[in-house]
Design an enzyme around this catalytic site. Sequence first.
Site, PDB file in Angstrom:
ATOM      1  N   ASP A 106       0.815  -1.221   0.000  1.00 38.21           N
ATOM      2  CA  ASP A 106       0.000   0.000   0.000  1.00 38.21           C
ATOM      3  C   ASP A 106       0.845   1.267   0.000  1.00 38.21           C
ATOM      4  O   ASP A 106       2.036   1.224   0.289  1.00 38.21           O
ATOM      5  CB  ASP A 106      -0.867   0.024   1.273  1.00 38.21           C
ATOM      6  CG  ASP A 106      -2.205  -0.661   1.040  1.00 38.21           C
ATOM      7  OD1 ASP A 106      -2.681  -0.666  -0.109  1.00 38.21           O
ATOM      8  OD2 ASP A 106      -2.761  -1.198   2.020  1.00 38.21           O
TER       9      ASP A 106
ATOM     10  N   TYR B  83       7.245  -9.898   7.214  1.00 40.65           N
ATOM     11  CA  TYR B  83       7.004  -8.462   7.398  1.00 40.65           C
ATOM     12  C   TYR B  83       7.490  -8.035   8.769  1.00 40.65           C
ATOM     13  O   TYR B  83       7.496  -8.832   9.714  1.00 40.65           O
ATOM     14  CB  TYR B  83       5.502  -8.157   7.342  1.00 40.65           C
ATOM     15  CG  TYR B  83       4.873  -8.204   5.978  1.00 40.65           C
ATOM     16  CD1 TYR B  83       4.810  -7.075   5.183  1.00 40.65           C
ATOM     17  CD2 TYR B  83       4.311  -9.378   5.500  1.00 40.65           C
ATOM     18  CE1 TYR B  83       4.204  -7.118   3.930  1.00 40.65           C
ATOM     19  CE2 TYR B  83       3.712  -9.438   4.252  1.00 40.65           C
ATOM     20  CZ  TYR B  83       3.658  -8.293   3.465  1.00 40.65           C
ATOM     21  OH  TYR B  83       3.072  -8.336   2.238  1.00 40.65           O
TER      22      TYR B  83
END
Lengths: 263, 263
Positions: free
Chosen positions: B52, B110
């Site tokens: 994003d 992540y």
Amino acid sequence: MKRILLRIAYDGTDYAGWQIQKNAVTVEGVLTEALRDLLKEKIELIGASRTDAGVHALGNVAVFDTETRIPPEKIAIAVNQRLPDSIRVQSSEEVTKNFHPRYCDSIKTYEYTILNTSIAIPTESRYSYHVYRNLDVIAMRKAAEVLVGTHDFSAFCSAGSQVKSKVRTIIKVEINEIPLASFFRNYPQRKIIIRVSGTGFLYNMVRIIAGTLVEAGEGRRSIETVREAVEKGERNLAGPTAPPQGLMLIGIQYKKQADMMEK
Amino acid sequence: MKRILLRIAYDGTDYAGWQIQKNAVTVEGVLTEALRDLLKEKIELIGASRTDAGVHALGNVAVFDTETRIPPEKIAIAVNQRLPDSIRVQSSEEVTKNFHPRYCDSIKTYEYTILNTSIAIPTESRYSYHVYRNLDVIAMRKAAEVLVGTHDFSAFCSAGSQVKSKVRTIIKVEINEIPLASFFRNYPQRKIIIRVSGTGFLYNMVRIIAGTLVEAGEGRRSIETVREAVEKGERNLAGPTAPPQGLMLIGIQYKKQADMMEK
């Protein structure tokens, strides 16, 4: 009249350094405006360290005098509301009226961060100096040992400095490695952080130390040449001035104020 | 025709995310342009993760097909010369023609970084989410344990996702603390890094996990409510979506390509 001490963190990337200037945006300039706006007084800051353009701080120190009735420890929060995100006052406290952030004895700690990876990493580049050659940290530590102690650091001072004595004391130099996630097993991906503490620093001194230690780590400079630079005091015998974005003023500890600082 | 795999690091701050868009600057858009400019071919990238806006990467992956005679491993260096500093291709290598970065089995890792300090720190704010309340890391770790394993993660998926199955496997969640230099002994100054590895992630999944664990760390959410969110699969039972700047895609490991990746 009260004297207030501020500890100030900033991202130096977009500032022309600490010191107030007429035609440039500086940390001191922006902070002075915010304090004047808050306190409605003609505030004059006295800063501890005039960091250069692009250099960062976690805990630079400045004092100012004020008649305000705002409790000293609340000034930090109030002034932060008038500052850009790139400057945050970490704390505010009252100090004695004769406290001077440059003349009172202190220990300053700086960190110089080297990104030692084969390819630059965008999320590191704002706060580090990228060196792609694999550095020998052991050699850097040995070279750093030569600098510890009280020496004439003339070779580690940029031209333009007006100080008389270039004798300074480095208390400690630590060189730490922080490994980074990597998919290249044959090449170390890491940050190398040079942490230097001392009672005083000359103009560009930490950046010249970093530039010299990088040369040692690259195998392009022996420990003897570092010793020679210290002994002869000639600027050209030390390494280059490493770029500003790797440098961060971590903090300043004042001897007399020690009890007050470390609550 | 050769298929080339790139590992790409970027600072997502100034990009409207990974995926190419007509009226916005995206990582895929800028990288595609640079590759077309270098190779003089109509390159089409297939990305592994459509991060994003504002999300960063150390090792996102993309592949493309080319007729170039440039040796595969040299493409990284050549394309970097045509890219802004905010995007760096870390490596380039040839893969088999049927290799697909989204359909081949992989483990993605992540990191979500929380700056847990009383006052924000400017040099950390670009890459972390500032939480000033003192977080209970033990409580966060206990809440994170509930998420490990194969579950329907519907409660941890933002609206707008078109995937059919929301069953995913989280292999590991680690929560580490990194202390920061501090002058405030009565308040911990630290970064808290949530490191999550899994075989696949839903839309905003890591950011919702981070938002949920922050609530657990603040003492505003029990382990039972995390379990309930997983079991019932309702989005409103999980925590808020934590802001993008704290998120970094660390890397993607492909099972079949394991030998090739880890030279």
